[in-house]
Scaffold this motif. Structure first.
Motif, mmCIF file in Angstrom:
data_model
loop_
_atom_site.group_PDB
_atom_site.id
_atom_site.type_symbol
_atom_site.label_atom_id
_atom_site.label_comp_id
_atom_site.label_asym_id
_atom_site.label_seq_id
_atom_site.Cartn_x
_atom_site.Cartn_y
_atom_site.Cartn_z
ATOM 1 N N LYS A 1 -15.450 -27.135 2.090
ATOM 2 C CA LYS A 1 -14.431 -27.722 2.951
ATOM 3 C C LYS A 1 -13.269 -27.060 2.361
ATOM 4 N N SER A 2 -13.100 -26.929 0.855
ATOM 5 C CA SER A 2 -12.085 -26.285 0.477
ATOM 6 C C SER A 2 -12.041 -24.758 0.936
ATOM 7 N N LEU A 3 -13.059 -24.126 1.036
ATOM 8 C CA LEU A 3 -13.294 -22.734 1.521
ATOM 9 C C LEU A 3 -12.637 -22.619 2.940
ATOM 10 N N VAL A 4 -13.175 -23.498 3.778
ATOM 11 C CA VAL A 4 -12.353 -23.541 4.928
ATOM 12 C C VAL A 4 -10.895 -23.766 5.007
ATOM 13 N N ASP A 5 -10.247 -24.502 4.291
ATOM 14 C CA ASP A 5 -8.873 -24.780 4.195
ATOM 15 C C ASP A 5 -8.368 -23.455 3.658
ATOM 16 N N LEU A 6 -9.008 -22.803 2.472
ATOM 17 C CA LEU A 6 -8.370 -21.664 2.169
ATOM 18 C C LEU A 6 -8.220 -20.546 3.132
ATOM 19 N N ALA A 7 -9.545 -20.524 3.947
ATOM 20 C CA ALA A 7 -9.472 -19.548 5.066
ATOM 21 C C ALA A 7 -8.418 -19.446 6.183
ATOM 22 N N GLN B 1 -11.078 -9.578 0.543
ATOM 23 C CA GLN B 1 -12.213 -9.760 -0.267
ATOM 24 C C GLN B 1 -12.252 -10.475 -1.127
ATOM 25 N N LYS B 2 -11.119 -11.403 -1.458
ATOM 26 C CA LYS B 2 -11.249 -12.443 -2.431
ATOM 27 C C LYS B 2 -12.157 -13.721 -1.381
ATOM 28 N N LEU B 3 -11.688 -13.712 -0.166
ATOM 29 C CA LEU B 3 -12.493 -14.797 0.762
ATOM 30 C C LEU B 3 -13.768 -14.496 0.771
ATOM 31 N N ILE B 4 -14.190 -13.264 0.916
ATOM 32 C CA ILE B 4 -15.642 -12.906 1.060
ATOM 33 C C ILE B 4 -16.442 -13.094 -0.300
ATOM 34 N N ASN B 5 -15.946 -12.906 -1.324
ATOM 35 C CA ASN B 5 -16.415 -13.374 -2.651
ATOM 36 C C ASN B 5 -16.616 -14.765 -2.684
ATOM 37 N N MET B 6 -15.787 -15.387 -2.386
ATOM 38 C CA MET B 6 -15.970 -17.006 -2.544
ATOM 39 C C MET B 6 -17.051 -17.521 -1.436
ATOM 40 N N LEU B 7 -17.025 -16.885 -0.213
ATOM 41 C CA LEU B 7 -18.209 -17.224 0.591
ATOM 42 C C LEU B 7 -19.580 -17.008 0.066
ATOM 43 N N LEU B 8 -19.631 -15.838 -0.594
ATOM 44 C CA LEU B 8 -20.868 -15.385 -1.231
ATOM 45 C C LEU B 8 -21.245 -16.613 -2.335
ATOM 46 N N ARG B 9 -20.323 -16.965 -3.275
ATOM 47 C CA ARG B 9 -20.456 -17.677 -4.032
ATOM 48 C C ARG B 9 -20.968 -19.208 -3.688
ATOM 49 N N VAL B 10 -20.274 -19.718 -2.559
ATOM 50 C CA VAL B 10 -20.670 -20.984 -1.909
ATOM 51 C C VAL B 10 -21.888 -20.837 -1.153
ATOM 52 N N GLY B 11 -22.495 -19.731 -0.517
ATOM 53 C CA GLY B 11 -23.734 -19.297 0.032
ATOM 54 C C GLY B 11 -24.663 -19.472 -1.068
ATOM 55 N N THR B 12 -24.642 -19.066 -2.168
ATOM 56 C CA THR B 12 -25.383 -19.124 -3.315
ATOM 57 C C THR B 12 -25.749 -20.622 -3.789
ATOM 58 N N ASP B 13 -24.587 -21.208 -3.914
ATOM 59 C CA ASP B 13 -24.705 -22.743 -4.444
ATOM 60 C C ASP B 13 -25.563 -23.440 -3.308
ATOM 61 N N LEU B 14 -24.984 -23.078 -2.076
ATOM 62 C CA LEU B 14 -25.794 -23.994 -0.991
ATOM 63 C C LEU B 14 -27.297 -23.608 -0.982
ATOM 64 N N ASP B 15 -27.700 -22.447 -1.275
ATOM 65 C CA ASP B 15 -29.254 -22.024 -1.412
ATOM 66 C C ASP B 15 -29.864 -22.917 -2.444
ATOM 67 N N GLU B 16 -28.959 -23.305 -3.787
ATOM 68 C CA GLU B 16 -29.426 -23.932 -4.732
ATOM 69 C C GLU B 16 -29.705 -25.390 -4.346
ATOM 70 N N VAL B 17 -28.689 -25.873 -3.596
ATOM 71 C CA VAL B 17 -28.737 -27.220 -3.259
ATOM 72 C C VAL B 17 -29.781 -27.516 -2.063
#
Length: 60
Positions: free
Chosen positions: A20-26, A33-49
């Motif tokens: 949700k924070s990432l959507v607000d940031l977007a 590039q900063k946004l892409i890096n954050m998306l990749l990090r959230v994607g990794t977190d979601l994979d773990e979840v």
């Protein structure tokens, strides 16, 4: 609720809040590039979840 269930729920909630924070940031982001890096990090977190929730589902 068992400890592993609490951990899985906590991780799921943290990932949803991050997404949700990432959507607000977007909406305001001026550094793609900063946004892409954050998306990749959230994607990794979601994979773990997802993995933790699947494991939890198999136990219940």
């Amino acid at each position: 609720m068992t400890q592993s269930q609490r951990v899985a729920v906590t991780h799921a909630l943290e990932s949803v809040m991050s997404a949700k924070s990432l959507v607000d940031l977007a909406r305001y982001q001026k550094e793609p590039q900063k946004l892409i890096n954050m998306l990749l990090r959230v994607g990794t977190d979601l994979d773990e979840v997802e993995e933790r929730l699947r494991t939890l589902k198999d136990k219940v």
